[in-house]
Design a protein around this motif. Structure first.
Motif, PDB file in Angstrom:
ATOM      1  N   ASN A  88      26.780  30.223 -13.386  1.00  0.00           N
ATOM      2  CA  ASN A  88      26.357  31.070 -14.498  1.00  0.00           C
ATOM      3  C   ASN A  88      24.907  31.462 -14.224  1.00  0.00           C
ATOM      4  OD1 ASN A  88      25.269  32.004 -16.997  1.00  0.00           O
ATOM      5  ND2 ASN A  88      26.953  30.983 -18.085  1.00  0.00           N
ATOM      6  N   VAL A  89      24.719  32.695 -13.734  1.00  0.00           N
ATOM      7  CA  VAL A  89      23.400  33.144 -13.283  1.00  0.00           C
ATOM      8  C   VAL A  89      22.389  33.092 -14.416  1.00  0.00           C
ATOM      9  CG1 VAL A  89      22.104  35.061 -12.300  1.00  0.00           C
ATOM     10  CG2 VAL A  89      24.426  34.588 -11.499  1.00  0.00           C
ATOM     11  N   GLU A  90      22.795  33.463 -15.608  1.00  0.00           N
ATOM     12  CA  GLU A  90      21.865  33.481 -16.738  1.00  0.00           C
ATOM     13  C   GLU A  90      21.330  32.085 -17.025  1.00  0.00           C
ATOM     14  OE1 GLU A  90      23.598  35.278 -20.135  1.00  0.00           O
ATOM     15  OE2 GLU A  90      23.733  37.285 -19.233  1.00  0.00           O
ATOM     16  N   ARG A  91      22.201  31.066 -16.954  1.00  0.00           N
ATOM     17  CA  ARG A  91      21.760  29.703 -17.253  1.00  0.00           C
ATOM     18  C   ARG A  91      20.901  29.139 -16.123  1.00  0.00           C
ATOM     19  NH1 ARG A  91      26.215  26.492 -20.913  1.00  0.00           N
ATOM     20  NH2 ARG A  91      26.355  28.097 -22.529  1.00  0.00           N
ATOM     21  N   VAL A  92      21.189  29.510 -14.899  1.00  0.00           N
ATOM     22  CA  VAL A  92      20.339  29.096 -13.788  1.00  0.00           C
ATOM     23  C   VAL A  92      18.952  29.706 -13.939  1.00  0.00           C
ATOM     24  CG1 VAL A  92      19.985  29.231 -11.300  1.00  0.00           C
ATOM     25  CG2 VAL A  92      22.260  28.731 -12.199  1.00  0.00           C
ATOM     26  N   GLN A  93      18.897  30.973 -14.313  1.00  0.00           N
ATOM     27  CA  GLN A  93      17.609  31.631 -14.523  1.00  0.00           C
ATOM     28  C   GLN A  93      16.860  31.015 -15.696  1.00  0.00           C
ATOM     29  OE1 GLN A  93      18.794  35.739 -14.946  1.00  0.00           O
ATOM     30  NE2 GLN A  93      18.690  36.139 -12.727  1.00  0.00           N
ATOM     31  N   ALA A  94      17.593  30.643 -16.742  1.00  0.00           N
ATOM     32  CA  ALA A  94      16.959  29.995 -17.895  1.00  0.00           C
ATOM     33  C   ALA A  94      16.344  28.654 -17.487  1.00  0.00           C
ATOM     34  CB  ALA A  94      17.983  29.800 -19.006  1.00  0.00           C
ATOM     35  N   LEU A  95      17.051  27.915 -16.630  1.00  0.00           N
ATOM     36  CA  LEU A  95      16.518  26.644 -16.131  1.00  0.00           C
ATOM     37  C   LEU A  95      15.238  26.882 -15.333  1.00  0.00           C
ATOM     38  CD1 LEU A  95      16.641  23.611 -15.399  1.00  0.00           C
ATOM     39  CD2 LEU A  95      18.129  24.249 -13.479  1.00  0.00           C
ATOM     40  N   GLU A  96      15.265  27.842 -14.430  1.00  0.00           N
ATOM     41  CA  GLU A  96      14.091  28.125 -13.601  1.00  0.00           C
ATOM     42  C   GLU A  96      12.904  28.545 -14.451  1.00  0.00           C
ATOM     43  OE1 GLU A  96      15.634  31.072 -10.989  1.00  0.00           O
ATOM     44  OE2 GLU A  96      16.606  29.617  -9.633  1.00  0.00           O
ATOM     45  N   HIS A  97      13.153  29.359 -15.480  1.00  0.00           N
ATOM     46  CA  HIS A  97      12.079  29.787 -16.382  1.00  0.00           C
ATOM     47  C   HIS A  97      11.505  28.590 -17.130  1.00  0.00           C
ATOM     48  CE1 HIS A  97       9.808  32.292 -19.152  1.00  0.00           C
ATOM     49  NE2 HIS A  97      10.366  31.624 -20.178  1.00  0.00           N
ATOM     50  N   TRP A  98      12.382  27.696 -17.596  1.00  0.00           N
ATOM     51  CA  TRP A  98      11.929  26.511 -18.339  1.00  0.00           C
ATOM     52  C   TRP A  98      11.089  25.591 -17.449  1.00  0.00           C
ATOM     53  CZ3 TRP A  98      13.410  21.246 -17.780  1.00  0.00           C
ATOM     54  CH2 TRP A  98      12.983  20.405 -18.814  1.00  0.00           C
ATOM     55  N   LEU A  99      11.535  25.386 -16.224  1.00  0.00           N
ATOM     56  CA  LEU A  99      10.779  24.541 -15.295  1.00  0.00           C
ATOM     57  C   LEU A  99       9.388  25.105 -15.060  1.00  0.00           C
ATOM     58  CD1 LEU A  99      13.533  23.736 -12.623  1.00  0.00           C
ATOM     59  CD2 LEU A  99      12.597  22.170 -14.329  1.00  0.00           C
ATOM     60  N   LYS A 100       9.299  26.431 -14.937  1.00  0.00           N
ATOM     61  CA  LYS A 100       8.014  27.073 -14.653  1.00  0.00           C
ATOM     62  C   LYS A 100       7.088  27.019 -15.854  1.00  0.00           C
ATOM     63  CE  LYS A 100       6.014  31.367 -12.871  1.00  0.00           C
ATOM     64  NZ  LYS A 100       6.316  32.734 -12.353  1.00  0.00           N
ATOM     65  N   THR A 101       7.604  27.317 -17.033  1.00  0.00           N
ATOM     66  CA  THR A 101       6.751  27.381 -18.223  1.00  0.00           C
ATOM     67  C   THR A 101       6.344  25.993 -18.727  1.00  0.00           C
ATOM     68  OG1 THR A 101       8.743  27.499 -19.616  1.00  0.00           O
ATOM     69  CG2 THR A 101       7.697  29.582 -18.979  1.00  0.00           C
ATOM     70  N   THR A 102       7.171  24.992 -18.500  1.00  0.00           N
ATOM     71  CA  THR A 102       6.846  23.627 -18.959  1.00  0.00           C
ATOM     72  C   THR A 102       6.225  22.770 -17.866  1.00  0.00           C
ATOM     73  OG1 THR A 102       9.077  22.834 -18.409  1.00  0.00           O
ATOM     74  CG2 THR A 102       8.709  23.682 -20.651  1.00  0.00           C
ATOM     75  N   ASN A 103       6.189  23.307 -16.641  1.00  0.00           N
ATOM     76  CA  ASN A 103       5.663  22.569 -15.488  1.00  0.00           C
ATOM     77  C   ASN A 103       6.407  21.239 -15.291  1.00  0.00           C
ATOM     78  OD1 ASN A 103       3.946  22.347 -13.250  1.00  0.00           O
ATOM     79  ND2 ASN A 103       2.466  21.119 -14.390  1.00  0.00           N
ATOM     80  N   THR A 104       7.714  21.273 -15.545  1.00  0.00           N
ATOM     81  CA  THR A 104       8.550  20.087 -15.367  1.00  0.00           C
ATOM     82  C   THR A 104       8.983  19.978 -13.905  1.00  0.00           C
ATOM     83  OG1 THR A 104       9.369  20.262 -17.634  1.00  0.00           O
ATOM     84  CG2 THR A 104      10.672  18.931 -16.099  1.00  0.00           C
ATOM     85  N   LYS A 105       8.942  18.769 -13.368  1.00  0.00           N
ATOM     86  CA  LYS A 105       9.299  18.536 -11.975  1.00  0.00           C
ATOM     87  C   LYS A 105      10.641  17.811 -11.878  1.00  0.00           C
ATOM     88  CE  LYS A 105       4.413  18.137 -10.671  1.00  0.00           C
ATOM     89  NZ  LYS A 105       3.362  17.228 -10.136  1.00  0.00           N
ATOM     90  N   LEU A 106      11.543  18.364 -11.064  1.00  0.00           N
ATOM     91  CA  LEU A 106      12.834  17.737 -10.788  1.00  0.00           C
ATOM     92  C   LEU A 106      12.939  17.451  -9.300  1.00  0.00           C
ATOM     93  CD1 LEU A 106      15.233  20.003 -12.921  1.00  0.00           C
ATOM     94  CD2 LEU A 106      14.162  17.853 -13.604  1.00  0.00           C
ATOM     95  N   ILE A 107      13.568  16.322  -8.976  1.00  0.00           N
ATOM     96  CA  ILE A 107      13.766  15.929  -7.577  1.00  0.00           C
ATOM     97  C   ILE A 107      15.260  15.769  -7.318  1.00  0.00           C
ATOM     98  CG2 ILE A 107      13.301  14.189  -5.818  1.00  0.00           C
ATOM     99  CD1 ILE A 107      10.770  13.457  -7.337  1.00  0.00           C
ATOM    100  N   GLN A 108      15.767  16.428  -6.300  1.00  0.00           N
ATOM    101  CA  GLN A 108      17.184  16.306  -5.939  1.00  0.00           C
ATOM    102  C   GLN A 108      17.322  15.251  -4.857  1.00  0.00           C
ATOM    103  OE1 GLN A 108      19.588  19.211  -6.733  1.00  0.00           O
ATOM    104  NE2 GLN A 108      21.367  18.210  -5.878  1.00  0.00           N
ATOM    105  N   VAL A 109      18.124  14.205  -5.123  1.00  0.00           N
ATOM    106  CA  VAL A 109      18.319  13.146  -4.147  1.00  0.00           C
ATOM    107  C   VAL A 109      19.683  12.500  -4.381  1.00  0.00           C
ATOM    108  CG1 VAL A 109      17.078  11.501  -5.658  1.00  0.00           C
ATOM    109  CG2 VAL A 109      17.379  10.971  -3.235  1.00  0.00           C
TER     110      VAL A 109
END
Length: 364
Positions: free
Chosen positions: A9-30
């Protein structure tokens, strides 16, 4: 016809990316999961202990952290949030949220279990089962509980207690081993089969304990704990008894029971014992055992993080055979999760006690 994989779902992926950028939240994939925190930056709450984590299921596959983290943070500050992911970029439908206290985890279950995330989607939130018990099978029938406890504490870190039970239809016994954390149990599970084979020529089986927690606790209660395994009364420190300097490292009785090698009977002859020097905790235990003093008992308390990012810890270590209690303070860098933070704290504490008791300086 070619197989078509899941469509994002492109819209939800974009919403996630926007949220990460505006909140400066860091996620680690492992390792198939995407992790936040453990702890997050500027965490000033307590280090989580048992029962602080909840398991979340029935998550829509195109729902991400921009929705889930704020939702579960509404109950209280999150120490860690882990969303299980597929290679496709969709989530796998479940996640784990860890809080600083068990009370907050309980509140999350009360408030968010059955929460309607979207029409027809009801979240399931329940207490996470953080496995801390291993079952060791195919031990000799003559194995004694106190001997096995000493052996386990030499072969693995974080061993709390052991209990023996008969194996139906098998000439032998199995043991239930409790660890201080899921991390400690996982690390032990990876090495114990090889360690028993290398040290005692004994082929054992290792698996997670499958019974419910209540049944496990009932089993512990039924066990008669030897007096030597109970906490000892603490009085004033005394000098190290010199005549005990060359006591056996591993019980001779256990070696005779398993019929395996006796190379662990003396510290100078044990390759496994030499490896323990890599850890101050294991070295302290080894030297106390070799001196006939019994196993040191750690009480470590993490208080607060200073402006330099170091975590302040206070401690008390009991050495039963010396009737001694050693107290002090130290500072450590917090680890990526509570279990590693606790292990780092114990290393610092063990280093200080080694210097005070045995005048041993260890560099790790």
């Amino acid at each position: 016809m070619d197989n078509v994989g899941p469509v994002l779902n492109v819209e939800r992926v974009q919403a996630l990316e926007h949220w990460l950028k505006t909140t400066n939240t860091k996620l680690i994939q492992v390792n198939g999961q995407r992790k936040y925190g453990g702890p997050p930056d500027a965490w000033d709450g307590p280090i989580p202990e048992a029962r602080c984590e909840v398991f979340i299921s029935h998550i829509p596959r195109d729902t991400y952290e921009d929705v889930l983290i704020p939702l579960f943070s509404s109950v209280g500050p999150l120490w860690e949030f882990r969303l299980m992911m597929n290679f496709s970029g969709q989530n796998r439908g479940f996640a784990y949220a860890k809080y600083g206290t068990a009370a907050l985890a309980t509140e999350a279950i009360r408030v968010l279990h059955g929460f309607i995330l979207e029409p027809g989607c009801y979240l399931s939130v329940r207490r996470s089962t953080e496995k801390r018990h291993l079952c060791i099978g195919h031990l000799p029938a003559a194995t004694r509980q106190e001997d096995l406890l000493q052996v386990m504490r030499m072969l693995a870190e974080g061993v709390e207690r052991v209990s023996l039970k008969a194996e139906p239809g098998i000439k032998g016994v199995s043991a239930i081993v409790a660890f201080t954390s899921h991390h400690a149990a996982s690390m032990a599970k990876k090495v114990l089969v090889e360690e028993f084979k290398k040290s005692f020529s004994l082929d054992v089986s290792i698996k997670w304990l499958s019974v419910e927690r209540s049944n496990t606790e009932e089993l512990w209660c039924k066990q008669k704990v030897p007096r030597s395994l109970l906490p000892q009364k603490i009085s004033q420190p005394s000098a190290l008894p010199p005549h005990l300097a060359h006591s056996p490292l591993v019980p001779q009785r256990f070696c005779r029971t398993v019929g395996g090698p006796t190379s662990l009977l003396h510290p100078q002859l044990s390759s496994s014992a030499q490896a323990f020097a890599e850890s101050p905790v294991m070295l302290l235990r080894k030297m106390c055992e070799a001196s006939g003093l019994g196993l040191p008992v750690f009480e470590v308390f993490c208080s607060h993080t200073g402006p330099d990012g170091f975590l302040n810890v206070t401690y008390k270590v009991h050495v039963p055979g010396m009737n001694a209690s050693f107290q002090g303070m130290g500072t450590i860098l917090p680890g990526p999760n509570p279990s590693t933070t606790l292990q780092e704290a114990k290393k610092t504490v063990a280093q200080q006690v080694l210097q005070r008791v045995f005048n041993t300086q260890l560099t790790v």
